[in-house]
Scaffold this motif. Structure first.
Motif: not given
Length: 226
Positions: A129-130, A150-152, A154-159, A135-137
């Protein structure tokens, strides 16, 4: 009838004691890194170098794939190579002459292959997942998609937040599981002895003393493993 009670009590104490040892063995295995797997890989890779069978990355990749299948391991090639470089440094520092130079040469070769692997597969050493998020960033940065970055993030922060909570909960469970198991064993022995007739209770005193001694050894082992 009294003899049967004694036998049942001793069997209960023995079962509890063996259960505690089994659980402690599992917990200690989780606490300590399993260095044997890496050592096996290092020794096999050394043999390939001795036979001059390492010429490119594929020669190491083939060995790493075989190693992972044999040990049911999920180590990435980058992690194995990074640990192997440290292993080579230790070997070289304790060697002299041609042997030392051979380890230096292997370190240079392995380090070059590691750099190639990281260039071809960035973030490959990260969990799935990380790895996906990074890779998306990376892709969004290259294309200038600020909103996607920014969306990625936020996904990283939640993870990270979720995994941190899971780790803390797991650490709390491990922290209290051993003391609770010891307490359970002590209570089992205590009530087992209390259930015996007074004149037969002395027959299990030796067992209790042995368990207390073993408990002290277990505590020393856990302190050493920290």
């Amino acid at each position: 009838m009294q003899n049967i009670d004694i036998i049942l009590t001793l069997l209960t104490v023995l079962a509890a004691f063996l259960g505690l040892l089994a659980m402690l063995r599992i917990l200690l295995k989780l606490r300590r890194p399993n260095v044997k797997l890496n050592t096996d890989f290092f020794e096999q890779l050394d043999k390939k170098f001795d036979l001059r069978l390492v010429n490119n990355k594929e020669d190491i990749t083939t060995l790493a794939d075989s190693f992972r299948r044999e040990h049911l391991a999920t180590y990435e090639l980058t992690r194995l190579l990074e640990d192997y470089l440290r292993y080579l440094i230790n070997k070289a520092s304790n060697s002299e002459g041609d042997i030392k130079q051979s380890y230096v040469d292997r370190h240079q070769k392995a380090n070059q292959i590691l750099k190639e692997e990281k260039e071809e597969k960035p973030y490959d050493e990260l969990p799935i997942e990380e790895r996906r998020i990074f890779r998306a960033i990376n892709s969004s940065v290259k294309t200038g998609e600020k909103e996607d970055v920014l969306n990625s993030l936020e996904d990283l922060r939640i993870l990270i937040s979720t995994k941190s909570k899971i780790y803390q909960q797991s650490n709390t469970i491990n922290k209290f599981s051993i003391p609770l198991a010891v307490i359970g064993l002590i209570l089992t022995i205590y009530f087992g002895i209390k259930s015996l007739p007074k004149e037969n209770a002395e027959q299990v005193t030796t067992t209790t003393n042995n368990v207390d001694s073993t408990k002290s050894e277990i505590k020393d082992t856990l302190n050493t493993s920290k």
